[in-house]
Design a protein around this motif. Structure first.
Motif, PDB file in Angstrom:
ATOM      1  N   GLU A 273     -20.742 -17.745 -20.371  1.00 18.56           N
ATOM      2  CA  GLU A 273     -20.850 -16.912 -19.183  1.00 18.56           C
ATOM      3  C   GLU A 273     -19.721 -15.903 -19.223  1.00 18.56           C
ATOM      4  OE1 GLU A 273     -23.337 -20.170 -18.453  1.00 18.56           O
ATOM      5  OE2 GLU A 273     -21.162 -20.359 -18.649  1.00 18.56           O
ATOM      6  N   SER A 274     -19.999 -14.678 -18.789  1.00 16.60           N
ATOM      7  CA  SER A 274     -18.949 -13.660 -18.761  1.00 16.60           C
ATOM      8  C   SER A 274     -18.911 -12.986 -17.397  1.00 16.60           C
ATOM      9  CB  SER A 274     -19.169 -12.611 -19.861  1.00 16.60           C
ATOM     10  OG  SER A 274     -20.383 -11.927 -19.682  1.00 16.60           O
ATOM     11  N   LEU A 275     -17.743 -12.457 -17.076  1.00 21.71           N
ATOM     12  CA  LEU A 275     -17.526 -11.834 -15.776  1.00 21.71           C
ATOM     13  C   LEU A 275     -16.551 -10.680 -15.953  1.00 21.71           C
ATOM     14  CD1 LEU A 275     -17.951 -12.132 -12.639  1.00 21.71           C
ATOM     15  CD2 LEU A 275     -15.871 -13.529 -12.636  1.00 21.71           C
ATOM     16  N   ILE A 276     -16.877  -9.536 -15.391  1.00 23.04           N
ATOM     17  CA  ILE A 276     -15.990  -8.379 -15.406  1.00 23.04           C
ATOM     18  C   ILE A 276     -15.557  -8.107 -13.971  1.00 23.04           C
ATOM     19  CG2 ILE A 276     -15.694  -5.957 -16.027  1.00 23.04           C
ATOM     20  CD1 ILE A 276     -16.248  -7.690 -18.431  1.00 23.04           C
ATOM     21  N   THR A 277     -14.251  -8.067 -13.726  1.00 25.73           N
ATOM     22  CA  THR A 277     -13.740  -7.816 -12.380  1.00 25.73           C
ATOM     23  C   THR A 277     -12.745  -6.666 -12.411  1.00 25.73           C
ATOM     24  OG1 THR A 277     -11.920  -9.409 -12.661  1.00 25.73           O
ATOM     25  CG2 THR A 277     -13.991 -10.234 -11.738  1.00 25.73           C
ATOM     26  N   ARG A 278     -12.489  -6.107 -11.249  1.00 29.65           N
ATOM     27  CA  ARG A 278     -11.432  -5.105 -11.100  1.00 29.65           C
ATOM     28  C   ARG A 278     -10.334  -5.713 -10.241  1.00 29.65           C
ATOM     29  NH1 ARG A 278     -10.595   0.140 -11.951  1.00 29.65           N
ATOM     30  NH2 ARG A 278     -12.744   0.506 -12.653  1.00 29.65           N
TER      31      ARG A 278
ATOM     32  N   SER B 118      -9.664 -14.525 -21.465  1.00 31.40           N
ATOM     33  CA  SER B 118      -9.720 -13.303 -20.668  1.00 31.40           C
ATOM     34  C   SER B 118      -8.935 -12.208 -21.377  1.00 31.40           C
ATOM     35  CB  SER B 118      -9.167 -13.529 -19.258  1.00 31.40           C
ATOM     36  OG  SER B 118      -7.774 -13.763 -19.284  1.00 31.40           O
ATOM     37  N   MET B 119      -9.426 -10.978 -21.245  1.00 33.47           N
ATOM     38  CA  MET B 119      -8.819  -9.814 -21.880  1.00 33.47           C
ATOM     39  C   MET B 119      -9.066  -8.598 -21.002  1.00 33.47           C
ATOM     40  SD  MET B 119     -10.330 -10.406 -25.738  1.00 33.47           S
ATOM     41  CE  MET B 119      -9.387  -9.074 -26.499  1.00 33.47           C
ATOM     42  N   PRO B 120      -8.234  -7.562 -21.123  1.00 38.75           N
ATOM     43  CA  PRO B 120      -8.554  -6.324 -20.412  1.00 38.75           C
ATOM     44  C   PRO B 120      -9.760  -5.646 -21.041  1.00 38.75           C
ATOM     45  CG  PRO B 120      -6.615  -6.024 -21.797  1.00 38.75           C
ATOM     46  CD  PRO B 120      -6.943  -7.486 -21.840  1.00 38.75           C
ATOM     47  N   VAL B 121     -10.600  -5.039 -20.220  1.00 38.69           N
ATOM     48  CA  VAL B 121     -11.732  -4.259 -20.719  1.00 38.69           C
ATOM     49  C   VAL B 121     -11.262  -2.861 -21.111  1.00 38.69           C
ATOM     50  CG1 VAL B 121     -13.973  -3.255 -20.095  1.00 38.69           C
ATOM     51  CG2 VAL B 121     -13.384  -5.574 -19.356  1.00 38.69           C
ATOM     52  N   LEU B 122     -10.338  -2.330 -20.308  1.00 37.84           N
ATOM     53  CA  LEU B 122      -9.657  -1.075 -20.603  1.00 37.84           C
ATOM     54  C   LEU B 122      -8.168  -1.369 -20.714  1.00 37.84           C
ATOM     55  CD1 LEU B 122     -11.321   1.227 -17.919  1.00 37.84           C
ATOM     56  CD2 LEU B 122     -11.742   1.345 -20.371  1.00 37.84           C
ATOM     57  N   HIS B 123      -7.411  -0.470 -21.369  1.00 34.64           N
ATOM     58  CA  HIS B 123      -5.970  -0.595 -21.300  1.00 34.64           C
ATOM     59  C   HIS B 123      -5.579  -0.653 -19.829  1.00 34.64           C
ATOM     60  CE1 HIS B 123      -4.872  -0.334 -25.457  1.00 34.64           C
ATOM     61  NE2 HIS B 123      -5.528   0.794 -25.643  1.00 34.64           N
ATOM     62  N   THR B 124      -4.748  -1.625 -19.485  1.00 31.65           N
ATOM     63  CA  THR B 124      -4.390  -1.831 -18.090  1.00 31.65           C
ATOM     64  C   THR B 124      -3.851  -0.549 -17.464  1.00 31.65           C
ATOM     65  OG1 THR B 124      -3.786  -4.112 -18.631  1.00 31.65           O
ATOM     66  CG2 THR B 124      -3.012  -3.248 -16.534  1.00 31.65           C
TER      67      THR B 124
ATOM     68  N   GLU C 235      -0.260  -1.760 -10.975  1.00 33.14           N
ATOM     69  CA  GLU C 235      -0.954  -2.163 -12.200  1.00 33.14           C
ATOM     70  C   GLU C 235      -2.331  -2.716 -11.841  1.00 33.14           C
ATOM     71  OE1 GLU C 235       1.738  -4.125 -15.366  1.00 33.14           O
ATOM     72  OE2 GLU C 235       2.596  -4.713 -13.438  1.00 33.14           O
ATOM     73  N   GLY C 236      -3.270  -2.533 -12.736  1.00 34.58           N
ATOM     74  CA  GLY C 236      -4.595  -3.085 -12.490  1.00 34.58           C
ATOM     75  C   GLY C 236      -5.596  -2.584 -13.506  1.00 34.58           C
ATOM     76  N   GLY C 237      -6.869  -2.710 -13.143  1.00 29.84           N
ATOM     77  CA  GLY C 237      -7.922  -2.261 -14.042  1.00 29.84           C
ATOM     78  C   GLY C 237      -9.072  -3.234 -14.084  1.00 29.84           C
ATOM     79  N   ARG C 238      -9.913  -3.068 -15.086  1.00 31.03           N
ATOM     80  CA  ARG C 238     -11.063  -3.951 -15.284  1.00 31.03           C
ATOM     81  C   ARG C 238     -10.698  -5.019 -16.304  1.00 31.03           C
ATOM     82  NH1 ARG C 238     -15.450  -0.425 -17.463  1.00 31.03           N
ATOM     83  NH2 ARG C 238     -16.792  -2.244 -17.231  1.00 31.03           N
ATOM     84  N   PHE C 239     -11.019  -6.266 -15.964  1.00 29.72           N
ATOM     85  CA  PHE C 239     -10.669  -7.387 -16.823  1.00 29.72           C
ATOM     86  C   PHE C 239     -11.909  -8.229 -17.103  1.00 29.72           C
ATOM     87  CE2 PHE C 239      -6.896  -6.108 -14.568  1.00 29.72           C
ATOM     88  CZ  PHE C 239      -5.936  -6.064 -15.566  1.00 29.72           C
ATOM     89  N   GLY C 240     -12.018  -8.694 -18.328  1.00 31.23           N
ATOM     90  CA  GLY C 240     -13.156  -9.505 -18.729  1.00 31.23           C
ATOM     91  C   GLY C 240     -12.775 -10.967 -18.876  1.00 31.23           C
TER      92      GLY C 240
ATOM     93  N   GLY D 205     -15.030  -5.952 -26.007  1.00 36.40           N
ATOM     94  CA  GLY D 205     -16.383  -5.711 -26.505  1.00 36.40           C
ATOM     95  C   GLY D 205     -16.651  -6.422 -27.826  1.00 36.40           C
ATOM     96  N   TYR D 206     -15.661  -6.447 -28.711  1.00 38.05           N
ATOM     97  CA  TYR D 206     -15.810  -7.172 -29.973  1.00 38.05           C
ATOM     98  C   TYR D 206     -16.021  -8.658 -29.716  1.00 38.05           C
ATOM     99  CZ  TYR D 206     -13.974  -3.062 -32.477  1.00 38.05           C
ATOM    100  OH  TYR D 206     -13.780  -1.809 -32.999  1.00 38.05           O
ATOM    101  N   LEU D 207     -15.195  -9.222 -28.830  1.00 37.86           N
ATOM    102  CA  LEU D 207     -15.283 -10.657 -28.540  1.00 37.86           C
ATOM    103  C   LEU D 207     -16.672 -11.034 -28.028  1.00 37.86           C
ATOM    104  CD1 LEU D 207     -14.077 -13.488 -28.092  1.00 37.86           C
ATOM    105  CD2 LEU D 207     -13.310 -12.693 -25.833  1.00 37.86           C
ATOM    106  N   LEU D 208     -17.148 -10.341 -27.015  1.00 35.58           N
ATOM    107  CA  LEU D 208     -18.438 -10.688 -26.425  1.00 35.58           C
ATOM    108  C   LEU D 208     -19.584 -10.510 -27.410  1.00 35.58           C
ATOM    109  CD1 LEU D 208     -18.062  -9.136 -22.850  1.00 35.58           C
ATOM    110  CD2 LEU D 208     -17.921 -11.542 -23.494  1.00 35.58           C
ATOM    111  N   HIS D 209     -19.530  -9.429 -28.192  1.00 31.27           N
ATOM    112  CA  HIS D 209     -20.626  -9.173 -29.116  1.00 31.27           C
ATOM    113  C   HIS D 209     -20.647 -10.195 -30.253  1.00 31.27           C
ATOM    114  CE1 HIS D 209     -23.931  -6.838 -30.567  1.00 31.27           C
ATOM    115  NE2 HIS D 209     -23.349  -6.549 -31.714  1.00 31.27           N
ATOM    116  N   LEU D 210     -19.477 -10.589 -30.739  1.00 33.56           N
ATOM    117  CA  LEU D 210     -19.427 -11.582 -31.816  1.00 33.56           C
ATOM    118  C   LEU D 210     -19.844 -12.965 -31.320  1.00 33.56           C
ATOM    119  CD1 LEU D 210     -16.253 -10.299 -33.650  1.00 33.56           C
ATOM    120  CD2 LEU D 210     -18.496 -10.643 -34.707  1.00 33.56           C
ATOM    121  N   LEU D 211     -19.489 -13.311 -30.092  1.00 35.71           N
ATOM    122  CA  LEU D 211     -19.972 -14.571 -29.530  1.00 35.71           C
ATOM    123  C   LEU D 211     -21.498 -14.568 -29.453  1.00 35.71           C
ATOM    124  CD1 LEU D 211     -17.415 -15.097 -26.614  1.00 35.71           C
ATOM    125  CD2 LEU D 211     -17.633 -16.528 -28.662  1.00 35.71           C
TER     126      LEU D 211
END
Length: 296
Positions: free
Chosen positions: A218-223, A173-179, A275-280, A204-210
């Motif tokens: 399987e991938s999931l983006i949450t807030r 898991s990684m942040p999609v945006l800077h937290t 703190e928060g944001g979008r996380f992959g 984005g690099y991780l998902l595209h290279l996979l």
């Protein structure tokens, strides 16, 4: 060839961006392996309070929904912190190897796992980057390799090393945006003269290279978000750390600007931070990959 489908170009771009960020942090005196030391106690409290446990349970339930089983499974938790996931993994019957380098977090982790049998939990206090997977006997040794929000994941070479340890599944898991960090948004205009804007991160690099390298996942983006209350001293230290993460000078000038602001804005001495944001999240199926490789 269309560069969009060129894995070598994407891998180099990720490494170049990561190296630039890491070098800037080192220049600002930030050691990624120790960046959580000063907030270990607060992090531990947030991880095991009611809200933190609910967040952990949601992720574990998602993993189980994808076919991951913890009973009698072997799990490698990279960047285990104080056991936010290692502990519930063990509670569900897994044998856990926890990699963590921060002494304050290791101390808390040892407290949190004290009730488990000695052979169920093992702590490895060594940076994952320094571990020889073959010599350690970790090659495809774990049913699940788990790396949640770990700074270890900063280029494709490291991802391959992480994947090498997994026999069945690998979760990253990684942040999609800077937290998003309310204090950073407050002090950013004071330091830079500009409003704060979140930037996309390496997910984005991780998902595209996979995708390009043929992995099944399987991938999931949450807030998600959380709130904490800290002292002015802790808030100042956290703000300075964030400046370094954002490649801004961690110097006396900026420290004084932020310190003066905190004293005026929070006369009670307590700073509420959101703190928060979008996380992959991505779950990679190594069992499928290994079977495919044998067939071809």
């Amino acid at each position: 060839m269309n560069d969009f489908f060129n894995a070598a170009i994407w891998g180099k771009a990720w490494k170049d961006e990561s190296d630039l960020k890491i070098n800037r942090m080192k220049k600002n005196g930030i050691d990624l392996t120790r960046s959580f030391d000063h907030k270990a106690k607060i992090f531990n409290e947030q991880s095991f309070n009611e809200e933190g446990r609910k967040r952990t349970k949601r992720i574990m339930n998602w993993l189980e929904g994808q076919g991951v089983r913890f009973e009698n499974a072997s799990v490698l938790d990279i960047g285990a912190a104080s056991g936010v996931f290692s502990v519930p993994f063990a509670e569900r019957g897994a044998r856990v190897t926890a990699v963590e380098t921060s002494p304050p977090l290791i101390e808390l982790l040892e407290e949190n796992i004290s009730n488990f049998a000695e052979d169920q939990m093992k702590i490895v206090p060594v940076p994952f980057e320094d571990i020889d997977v073959e010599a350690k006997g970790w090659n495809q040794a774990f049913d699940l390799v788990f790396a949640s929000m770990s700074p270890v994941i900063h280029n494709w070479e490291i991802v391959e090393k992480v994947l090498q340890c997994a026999r069945k599944f690998c979760y990253i898991s990684m942040p999609v945006l800077h937290t998003e960090h309310s204090l950073v948004k407050e002090v950013w205009p004071l330091v830079t003269g500009q409003p704060y804007h979140s930037k996309l991160t390496e997910m984005g690099y991780l998902l595209h290279l996979l995708y390009l390298k043929g992995y099944a996942y399987e991938s999931l983006i949450t807030r998600e978000g959380k709130t904490k209350e800290v002292s002015i001293e802790t808030a100042l230290q956290e703000a300075m750390t964030w400046l370094g993460h954002h490649r801004l000078p961690v110097d006396e000038r900026n420290r004084n600007i932020i310190a003066d602001y905190l004293e005026q804005a929070y006369p009670s001495g307590k700073v509420v931070i959101h703190e928060g944001g979008r996380f992959g999240k991505v779950l990679i199926r190594l069992q499928d990959q290994n079977m495919y490789m044998r067939e071809i």
